[in-house]
Design a protein around this motif. Structure first.
Motif, PDB file in Angstrom:
ATOM      1  N   GLY A   1       0.836  -1.182   0.000  1.00  0.00           N
ATOM      2  CA  GLY A   1       0.000   0.000   0.000  1.00  0.00           C
ATOM      3  C   GLY A   1       0.879   1.242   0.000  1.00  0.00           C
ATOM      4  O   GLY A   1       2.107   1.141  -0.021  1.00  0.00           O
ATOM      5  N   PRO A   2       0.284   2.425   0.038  1.00  0.00           N
ATOM      6  CA  PRO A   2      -1.149   2.715   0.193  1.00  0.00           C
ATOM      7  C   PRO A   2      -1.932   2.773  -1.126  1.00  0.00           C
ATOM      8  O   PRO A   2      -3.101   3.138  -1.121  1.00  0.00           O
ATOM      9  CB  PRO A   2      -1.128   4.102   0.842  1.00  0.00           C
ATOM     10  CG  PRO A   2       0.089   4.750   0.259  1.00  0.00           C
ATOM     11  CD  PRO A   2       1.106   3.655   0.113  1.00  0.00           C
TER      12      PRO A   2
ATOM     13  N   HIS B   1      -6.911   2.592  -4.069  1.00  0.00           N
ATOM     14  CA  HIS B   1      -6.449   3.176  -2.808  1.00  0.00           C
ATOM     15  C   HIS B   1      -6.824   2.240  -1.664  1.00  0.00           C
ATOM     16  O   HIS B   1      -7.967   1.786  -1.563  1.00  0.00           O
ATOM     17  CB  HIS B   1      -7.067   4.556  -2.589  1.00  0.00           C
ATOM     18  CG  HIS B   1      -6.630   5.574  -3.605  1.00  0.00           C
ATOM     19  ND1 HIS B   1      -5.384   6.149  -3.590  1.00  0.00           N
ATOM     20  CD2 HIS B   1      -7.281   6.088  -4.678  1.00  0.00           C
ATOM     21  CE1 HIS B   1      -5.275   6.999  -4.598  1.00  0.00           C
ATOM     22  NE2 HIS B   1      -6.410   6.974  -5.285  1.00  0.00           N
ATOM     23  N   VAL B   2      -5.849   1.941  -0.826  1.00  0.00           N
ATOM     24  CA  VAL B   2      -6.072   1.043   0.306  1.00  0.00           C
ATOM     25  C   VAL B   2      -5.650   1.751   1.586  1.00  0.00           C
ATOM     26  O   VAL B   2      -4.706   2.536   1.594  1.00  0.00           O
ATOM     27  CB  VAL B   2      -5.305  -0.285   0.126  1.00  0.00           C
ATOM     28  CG1 VAL B   2      -5.869  -1.066  -1.048  1.00  0.00           C
ATOM     29  CG2 VAL B   2      -3.814  -0.049  -0.068  1.00  0.00           C
ATOM     30  N   GLU B   3      -6.354   1.450   2.658  1.00  0.00           N
ATOM     31  CA  GLU B   3      -6.066   2.093   3.946  1.00  0.00           C
ATOM     32  C   GLU B   3      -5.390   1.095   4.875  1.00  0.00           C
ATOM     33  O   GLU B   3      -5.642  -0.109   4.823  1.00  0.00           O
ATOM     34  CB  GLU B   3      -7.358   2.596   4.593  1.00  0.00           C
ATOM     35  CG  GLU B   3      -8.373   1.506   4.899  1.00  0.00           C
ATOM     36  CD  GLU B   3      -9.620   2.030   5.579  1.00  0.00           C
ATOM     37  OE1 GLU B   3      -9.776   3.259   5.651  1.00  0.00           O
ATOM     38  OE2 GLU B   3     -10.427   1.202   6.043  1.00  0.00           O
ATOM     39  N   GLU B   4      -4.526   1.604   5.748  1.00  0.00           N
ATOM     40  CA  GLU B   4      -3.840   0.742   6.697  1.00  0.00           C
ATOM     41  C   GLU B   4      -4.752   0.490   7.885  1.00  0.00           C
ATOM     42  O   GLU B   4      -5.332   1.424   8.449  1.00  0.00           O
ATOM     43  CB  GLU B   4      -2.537   1.385   7.149  1.00  0.00           C
ATOM     44  CG  GLU B   4      -1.614   0.449   7.877  1.00  0.00           C
ATOM     45  CD  GLU B   4      -0.215   1.011   8.040  1.00  0.00           C
ATOM     46  OE1 GLU B   4       0.660   0.273   8.531  1.00  0.00           O
ATOM     47  OE2 GLU B   4      -0.006   2.189   7.684  1.00  0.00           O
TER      48      GLU B   4
ATOM     49  N   TYR C   1      -2.709  -4.674   8.157  1.00  0.00           N
ATOM     50  CA  TYR C   1      -2.881  -4.886   6.722  1.00  0.00           C
ATOM     51  C   TYR C   1      -3.229  -3.562   6.064  1.00  0.00           C
ATOM     52  O   TYR C   1      -3.583  -2.578   6.712  1.00  0.00           O
ATOM     53  CB  TYR C   1      -4.028  -5.861   6.435  1.00  0.00           C
ATOM     54  CG  TYR C   1      -3.938  -7.176   7.158  1.00  0.00           C
ATOM     55  CD1 TYR C   1      -3.095  -8.180   6.701  1.00  0.00           C
ATOM     56  CD2 TYR C   1      -4.698  -7.424   8.291  1.00  0.00           C
ATOM     57  CE1 TYR C   1      -3.012  -9.390   7.361  1.00  0.00           C
ATOM     58  CE2 TYR C   1      -4.625  -8.634   8.963  1.00  0.00           C
ATOM     59  CZ  TYR C   1      -3.773  -9.617   8.493  1.00  0.00           C
ATOM     60  OH  TYR C   1      -3.687 -10.816   9.149  1.00  0.00           O
ATOM     61  N   TYR C   2      -3.121  -3.563   4.737  1.00  0.00           N
ATOM     62  CA  TYR C   2      -3.806  -2.559   3.938  1.00  0.00           C
ATOM     63  C   TYR C   2      -5.109  -3.205   3.461  1.00  0.00           C
ATOM     64  O   TYR C   2      -5.136  -4.394   3.142  1.00  0.00           O
ATOM     65  CB  TYR C   2      -2.966  -2.121   2.745  1.00  0.00           C
ATOM     66  CG  TYR C   2      -1.771  -1.282   3.115  1.00  0.00           C
ATOM     67  CD1 TYR C   2      -1.901   0.087   3.312  1.00  0.00           C
ATOM     68  CD2 TYR C   2      -0.513  -1.857   3.274  1.00  0.00           C
ATOM     69  CE1 TYR C   2      -0.792   0.873   3.652  1.00  0.00           C
ATOM     70  CE2 TYR C   2       0.583  -1.094   3.607  1.00  0.00           C
ATOM     71  CZ  TYR C   2       0.439   0.267   3.798  1.00  0.00           C
ATOM     72  OH  TYR C   2       1.523   1.035   4.141  1.00  0.00           O
ATOM     73  N   ARG C   3      -6.165  -2.422   3.395  1.00  0.00           N
ATOM     74  CA  ARG C   3      -7.436  -3.007   2.992  1.00  0.00           C
ATOM     75  C   ARG C   3      -8.272  -2.006   2.216  1.00  0.00           C
ATOM     76  O   ARG C   3      -8.096  -0.786   2.322  1.00  0.00           O
ATOM     77  CB  ARG C   3      -8.225  -3.493   4.212  1.00  0.00           C
ATOM     78  CG  ARG C   3      -8.818  -2.382   5.055  1.00  0.00           C
ATOM     79  CD  ARG C   3      -9.543  -2.949   6.272  1.00  0.00           C
ATOM     80  NE  ARG C   3     -10.311  -1.908   6.952  1.00  0.00           N
ATOM     81  CZ  ARG C   3     -10.974  -2.081   8.094  1.00  0.00           C
ATOM     82  NH1 ARG C   3     -10.959  -3.263   8.697  1.00  0.00           N
ATOM     83  NH2 ARG C   3     -11.651  -1.087   8.631  1.00  0.00           N
ATOM     84  N   CYS C   4      -9.197  -2.540   1.426  1.00  0.00           N
ATOM     85  CA  CYS C   4     -10.211  -1.714   0.782  1.00  0.00           C
ATOM     86  C   CYS C   4     -11.502  -2.515   0.765  1.00  0.00           C
ATOM     87  O   CYS C   4     -11.480  -3.751   0.671  1.00  0.00           O
ATOM     88  CB  CYS C   4      -9.803  -1.291  -0.623  1.00  0.00           C
ATOM     89  SG  CYS C   4      -9.788  -2.629  -1.823  1.00  0.00           S
TER      90      CYS C   4
END
Length: 297
Positions: free
Chosen positions: A166-167, A190-193, A197-200
């Motif tokens: 990520g991010p 775009h993924v958030e921490e 993990y990073y996730r979406c």
């Protein structure tokens, strides 16, 4: 014929047809984890994609001024494999070339697929042997689908895609209905921490244009997260050049697809040896690759 691997955590079923993983039953949670090929959606479970991932442009590829016609994802998934070895924790299937395969893939090969079960982990390994006198060109990939939603009373959009990277991740989409990639445009996921993990979130229209196509070895670990963010199923796929994430819009499953090579870019008409991320295997050599799935409690 269906082959079974089983331990105290999981019962895994593999069909000789396509050497395809068709069931992962979680004994602790008392549920099926793998998509069960239900109509009206996708009619497969976890096919191997060989000798081509996705489509060639106009279902045709060129090799030394000859043209060969192909179908999406190749022929291995529709062939009968032979189970050549098994232990309590692993089994291996084998497919060899024949007159039929050589008519559209002009090489002599052996494809060995091994499924290995250890506690809550399932490893899938491929070995491709080139028995031809010339360099062999191919791509290969996995295509397992997982039931999402999996928890009673939840919906697919309650779940997350999980990453270690990520991010932001870059991806391409399919060009129209061609089955090939639109290389002219790149999009950002775009993924958030969160929680290591990073996730979406998985959204309603995420797959309206078919798969999300990730190149350049961006994804070597990926998963699907429960609504509370915990991992449901995760995949380790170190060194895979390409990756796809897909479901048929409205389908209650998500496919995580580790690829070595992928579909053509739209309009590609060069020799297959010039295709990006193509695997070239010299005569007598063996190509080895694999990925590992973990089914979490």
């Amino acid at each position: 014929m269906r082959q079974i691997l089983e331990n105290e955590f999981l019962r895994v079923s593999i069909e000789d047809h396509g050497a395809e993983l068709v069931s992962v039953y979680d004994k602790e949670n008392e549920r099926e984890e793998l998509w069960q090929a239900k109509p009206p959606y996708w009619n497969r479970h976890a096919p191997v994609l060989f000798p081509n991932v996705g489509k060639h442009h106009n279902d045709t590829y060129r090799l030394q001024e000859q043209e060969f016609h192909t179908s999406q994802h190749g022929f291995a998934r529709d062939r009968e494999f032979v189970c050549i070895s098994r232990t309590d924790s692993a089994l291996t299937h084998k497919l060899i070339s024949d007159e039929n395969t050589r008519s559209y893939f002009p090489f002599d090969f052996e494809l060995h697929i091994t499924h290995r079960l250890e506690e809550r982990k399932l490893t899938v390994e491929w070995n491709v042997v080139n028995n031809s006198g010339d360099t062999m060109y191919f791509t290969i990939g996995g295509h397992p689908g997982f039931n999402v939603p999996i928890l009673q009373g939840s919906k697919q959009t309650d779940y997350y895609l999980l990453f270690k990277e990520g991010p932001a991740l870059k991806y391409k989409l399919v060009y129209g209905d061609s089955g090939t990639a639109d290389a002219s445009k790149e999009y950002t996921l775009h993924v958030e921490e969160a929680e290591g993990y990073y996730r979406c979130p998985i959204t309603d229209h995420m797959f309206d244009r078919d798969a999300l196509i990730f190149d350049d070895t961006q994804i070597e670990w990926v998963g699907i997260g429960y609504p509370d963010g915990r991992p449901y199923v995760t995949m380790e796929c170190e060194g895979f050049t390409n990756f796809g994430i897909w479901t048929m819009p409205g389908g209650p499953y998500i496919c995580l697809e580790p690829w070595m090579g992928r579909c053509d870019d739209y309009g590609f008409t060069g020799d297959i040896s010039e295709k990006p991320d193509i695997i070239s295997l010299k005569k007598g050599e063996t190509f080895h690759k694999g990925y590992c799935l973990t089914f979490h409690r």
